[in-house]
Design an enzyme around this catalytic site. Structure first.
Site, mmCIF file in Angstrom:
data_model
loop_
_atom_site.group_PDB
_atom_site.id
_atom_site.type_symbol
_atom_site.label_atom_id
_atom_site.label_comp_id
_atom_site.label_asym_id
_atom_site.label_seq_id
_atom_site.Cartn_x
_atom_site.Cartn_y
_atom_site.Cartn_z
ATOM 1 N N LYS A 113 0.827 -1.209 0.000
ATOM 2 C CA LYS A 113 0.000 0.000 0.000
ATOM 3 C C LYS A 113 0.861 1.259 0.000
ATOM 4 O O LYS A 113 0.519 2.243 -0.646
ATOM 5 C CB LYS A 113 -0.950 0.001 1.209
ATOM 6 C CG LYS A 113 -2.096 -0.978 1.031
ATOM 7 C CD LYS A 113 -3.038 -0.939 2.205
ATOM 8 C CE LYS A 113 -4.100 -2.006 2.111
ATOM 9 N NZ LYS A 113 -4.775 -2.264 3.383
ATOM 10 N N LYS A 192 -4.647 -9.471 -8.114
ATOM 11 C CA LYS A 192 -5.597 -9.736 -7.034
ATOM 12 C C LYS A 192 -6.747 -8.718 -7.088
ATOM 13 O O LYS A 192 -6.499 -7.518 -7.249
ATOM 14 C CB LYS A 192 -4.839 -9.596 -5.698
ATOM 15 C CG LYS A 192 -5.735 -9.672 -4.494
ATOM 16 C CD LYS A 192 -5.032 -9.148 -3.240
ATOM 17 C CE LYS A 192 -6.064 -8.601 -2.267
ATOM 18 N NZ LYS A 192 -5.513 -7.868 -1.153
ATOM 19 N N LYS A 195 -10.182 -3.308 -4.019
ATOM 20 C CA LYS A 195 -10.721 -1.961 -4.223
ATOM 21 C C LYS A 195 -9.590 -0.996 -4.549
ATOM 22 O O LYS A 195 -9.740 -0.086 -5.351
ATOM 23 C CB LYS A 195 -11.458 -1.496 -2.951
ATOM 24 C CG LYS A 195 -12.813 -2.160 -2.793
ATOM 25 C CD LYS A 195 -13.354 -2.069 -1.361
ATOM 26 C CE LYS A 195 -13.616 -3.423 -0.772
ATOM 27 N NZ LYS A 195 -13.994 -3.467 0.623
#
Ligand code: TYM
Length: 323
Positions: A113, A192, A195
């Site tokens: 992230k 994968k 969102k």
């Protein structure tokens, strides 16, 4: 009796990855005799990325509606919003003080992230500690999750064992329940489904929009007439997750036989989603149009969750000398 617990971040409407990776397997487990299930909406976690209040409220409703659409029995289990039991924040602080910095710095999800997001805040960094608190605050035995959460569960066990080692048995050590057949659901681009990668299939969309998303699944450019390898195709991978054995066999035959285009396969996948999930799609819309029904089911669960959380937290407060 086994206690099952899992959560979904309210960062949008739950997608096919959440549904196949967590919602359906968790609900199956919740139906087994003698299991007591705690399914919640991880709305505190969602603040690491979503800052808009109205968007958050909408997403919380959508996440709750998805659990109910797939048949979660809230009367015999616990259903709640993470934020409504703020005891979890106090426990997170205690656990923070028992979590080695390198453990968090090496977390895959943080590395991934922080490479992708512009807003790399401290909440994103300590995210796994809040998740550990979510789990051990309720003495959970089993945590059904997708494979991407495996490391978070290992961290939860590490943190809980460190505490137990120092203060004697305090926390139950939870076990991840990962359905090895489902593994990681791919998104429309083959990565994968997530969102944060903008590659999700939202099965609750109206037909026309859903079809458009399915039609945008990325494939190679093998011409229609030529035979195709189903094992290299994302459309086939998604189709196989939903179809019966017989349907998969037929689809494999279509691919290998030629004169069957990716457009045909996508249309078949779209029709399968609509047919297979007709009831959950209807129920989802029903709950989204009746937020009061969601509210009352959540409130009922939150009252029960609060009692258990307070009990476990008092155990911890006593051990560390705050009581
Ligand atoms: P989240 O919200 O990203 O995902 C919710 C659940 O869906 C699973 N999942 C997938 N499974 C298969 N394929 C995919 N492409 C896919 N994408 C998501 C996830 O593995 C997860 O089970 N940190 C958690 C939420 C959480 C939690 C908890 C879970 C907070 N506290 C305590 C369990 C227990 C998360 O972000 O999941």
């Amino acid at each position: 009796m086994a206690r099952i617990l899992t959560g979904i971040q309210s960062t949008g409407r739950p997608h096919l990855g959440n549904i196949l990776g967590a919602i359906i397997p968790a609900i199956e487990l919740s139906k087994q005799k003698d299991n007591e299930s705690f399914f919640f909406i991880a709305d505190l976690h969602s603040l690491t990325t979503i800052k808009d209040a109205e968007v958050r409220r909408e997403n919380v409703n959508a996440t709750a509606a998805a659990w109910l659409a797939f048949g979660f029995d809230t009367a015999n289990n616990l259903f709640y919003r993470q934020s409504r039991i703020p005891e979890v924040c106090e426990l997170t602080w205690y656990l923070n003080c028992f979590t080695p910095y390198p453990m968090l710095a090496n977390a895959h999800s943080f590395k991934e992230k922080s490479d992708k997001l512009a807003d790399v805040n401290a909440g994103l960094f300590t995210y796994p500690v809040l998740m550990a608190a979510d789990i051990i605050l309720y003495d959970a035995d089993f945590v059904p999750v997708g494979k991407d959460q495996k490391q978070h569960l290992e961290m939860t066990r590490d943190i809980a064992s460190t505490f137990n080692h120092r203060y004697g048995d305090t926390f139950v050590l939870p076990e991840a329940k990962i359905d090895e057949n489902v593994m990681t659901i791919p998104g429309i681009d083959g990565q994968k489904m997530s969102k944060s990668y903008n590659n999700t299939i939202d099965i609750f969309l109206p037909d026309k929009k859903l079809r458009k998303v399915v039609m945008s699944i990325v494939t190679d450019s093998t011409p229609m007439e030529e035979p195709k390898n189903p094992d290299n195709c994302n459309v086939f991978a998604l189709y196989s997750l939903l179809a019966s054995e017989q349907e998969i066999k037929e689809m494999r035959h279509n691919y290998e036989g030629g004169n069957y285009g990716y457009g045909h396969a996508k249309q078949a996948l779209f029709e399968l989603i609509v047919e297979k999930y007709a009831e959950p799609r209807k129920l989802f819309n029903h709950y989204m149009e009746n937020p009061d029904a969601l509210e009352s089911k959540l409130k009922e669960g939150e009252e029960k969750a609060k009692v258990i959380a307070t009990e476990v937290l008092n155990r911890v407060r006593g051990k560390v000398g705050y009581l």
